[in-house]
Design an enzyme around this catalytic site. Structure first.
Site, short mmCIF file in Angstrom:
data_model
loop_
_atom_site.label_atom_id
_atom_site.label_comp_id
_atom_site.label_asym_id
_atom_site.label_seq_id
_atom_site.Cartn_x
_atom_site.Cartn_y
_atom_site.Cartn_z
N LYS A 1 -66.94 76.03 20.05
CA LYS A 1 -65.45 76.22 19.22
C LYS A 1 -64.85 77.61 19.46
CE LYS A 1 -66.63 72.39 16.32
NZ LYS A 1 -68.12 72.09 16.72
N ASP A 2 -65.63 78.68 19.71
CA ASP A 2 -65.10 79.98 20.01
C ASP A 2 -64.09 79.87 21.16
OD1 ASP A 2 -66.73 81.30 18.12
OD2 ASP A 2 -68.43 81.63 19.54
#
Ligand SMILES: *Cc1c(COP(=O)(O)O)cnc(C)c1O
Length: 484
Positions: free
Chosen positions: A127-128
């Site tokens: 998700k980064d």
């Protein structure tokens, strides 16, 4: 061509526009879609048309650094909202801090089976890759407009820490993240609750992830609340999250031989955001032969692919908690395409699903879905076996989510499909050390910058599953910050 922009009304500016899956929310440009999150009619924003990359344009990506490919791939989605130079600079800064020079390296673990490592960002999960970009884009537009906003999000684990890292200490942003109390891993919780930034507020909800998500939706549907607090979302319903995730599919596909050779992806799936980004990449011209969905015991998507009927079940806890979800919000984006992009039909279908917990996709749509998607359910026992087998075969310590995707990939009938199969390594093994140790006897170590995580002080507020209580909490905090 740039000179003409200022003379055109907003609706005729360069670049894509975005429409809601439910058909009645206003058509918006990129900046508004980024800032808005969920559409006003309860739908999700999608591009009005898909930008496409010709085989020549795909070939031209090959060999470029990740950030340069990313800027080229995402440019059609943002064009008209900011200059190409500003965008390229933001993208370059986003990925400069990642822990691997290739950003999203491919690692071969078997004949025609590759891991796409997506754990080199600050919180060690995929998700980064989108959220580090989204935080910077928020700041860019807020600064330009001299505005503030309140970001609310629901997380089953990873989204929260990744969103917090993306927004911490960013000017103009007050952030509230809801997580289901006691249902995230300790590493995940600590990554959220040990952030000491004054603009970050953690809410531990006495409820499930779906309850958290319902409350966030409830806040967006309360127009007075939403407008007075300038509400925005960073959970996977925000279009910019999908956009940021299409990049690594294109990069991996091109590295493995696209456009000449089609690629297949195996994606451990919860909220359908990540695998929908793969679908988006295929709509954008990447030749994708198949998308293999790995489900844990919360297998609504796999059951939908098996039966053509989407039917909600109970959420049960598993070794892969980021996928302990029954309602996959992003699935509505696929439903929109399956229903011929008819907003009214999608609205009716989703309302029926909401009311009855059941949606019959119909024969034709079911078949259409199955031309690209496959689904496999992987239980905890097979998850552990897969972690053990991959460690024995390649020395890699994969996390339980990655293992669900790899198991689905291995179970898939590969004789029928061609091309390299890429399994997404969605988190670092050290985020789920108990499962990895149980499977292999080896406890994966956290990278040095997170080594003191277990000593840091935690900050969070436990709240009941009640929309009014949570709204009051947020209003009070935002009021305090604004007058401070
Ligand atoms: C969020 C997450 C998933 C599920 O991804 P979706 O986009 O919700 O389908 C899988 N694995 C990990 C490690 C995650 O953080």
């Amino acid at each position: 061509m740039g000179a003409a922009i200022g003379y055109l009304p907003a609706s005729e500016r360069l670049g894509l526009h975005y429409i809601s899956t439910r058909g009645t929310a206003p058509r918006l440009g990129f900046e508004d879609v980024l800032m808005t999150g969920l559409a006003r009619d309860g739908g999700l924003y999608v591009p009005e048309t898909w930008p496409t990359f010709s085989p020549t344009a795909l070939r031209a990506l090959r060999g470029l650094p990740y950030a340069e490919q990313a800027a080229r791939i995402m440019w059609p989605f943002v064009e008209g909202a900011l200059s190409r130079e500003d965008f390229a600079a933001i993208v370059a800064e986003t990925y400069a801090g990642f822990g691997h020079a290739a950003v999203a390296p491919l690692k071969q673990i078997d004949q025609d089976l590759w891991l796409l490592e997506l754990f080199h960002g600050p919180t060690l999960a995929f998700k980064d890759y989108a959220l580090q970009l989204v935080g910077r884009l928020f700041e860019h537009f807020l600064r330009q407009r001299g505005r503030r906003m309140t970001v609310v999000g629901a997380t089953s684990g990873d989204t929260g820490s990744a969103a917090i890292e993306a927004c911490r200490d960013r000017a103009g942003i007050e952030m509230f993240i809801l997580h289901p109390q006691g249902r995230t891993s300790e590493v995940q919780r600590r990554q959220m609750t040990t952030v000491a930034s004054a603009n970050i507020h953690n809410i531990a909800l006495n409820g499930s992830f779906d309850d958290c998500q319902d409350l966030v939706k409830g806040m967006f549907n309360d127009e007075a609340f939403r407008d007075s607090l300038h509400l925005s979302a960073v959970n996977s319903i925000n279009w910019a999250r999908i956009m940021g995730q299409t990049v690594y599919y294109m990069v991996a596909g091109v590295a493995l031989g696209a456009p000449e050779r089609p690629v297949r992806f195996a994606v451990p799936t919860g909220n359908f955001g990540n695998v929908y980004a793969a679908y988006a990449a295929s709509e954008m011209g990447l030749p994708v032969a198949e998308l293999v969905i790995g489900s844990n015991a919360n297998d609504i998507l796999t059951r939908t692919l098996e039966s053509g009927v989407m039917e909600i079940g109970e959420v049960s806890p598993t070794l892969s908690p980021s996928m302990d979800i029954q309602v996959s919000s992003n699935f509505e984006r696929l439903v929109f395409d399956l229903f011929g992009r008819e907003g009214a039909a999608v609205k009716a279908a989703m309302e029926e699903f909401r009311k009855t917990g059941r949606l019959d996709m119909g024969q034709a749509r079911w078949e259409q879905m199955r031309t690209v998607f496959r689904g496999h359910r992987v239980d905890d026992r097979e998850t552990l076996q897969t972690i053990r087998a991959i460690f024995a075969g390649s020395g890699e310590l994969i996390d339980p989510h990655t293992a669900v995707g790899v198991a689905a990939a291995l179970r898939d009938d590969r004789a029928k499909a061609t091309g390299p199969l890429v399994a997404l390594a969605c988190a670092h093994g050290a985020k789920f050390p108990d499962a990895v140790e149980k499977a292999t006897g080896v406890r994966p170590a956290l990278p040095a910058r997170l080594a003191d995580l277990y000593e840091r002080e935690e900050r969070m507020t436990v709240l009941e599953n009640d929309l009014a209580i949570v709204q009051r909490f947020i209003t009070e905090r935002v009021g305090q910050m604004a007058s401070a």
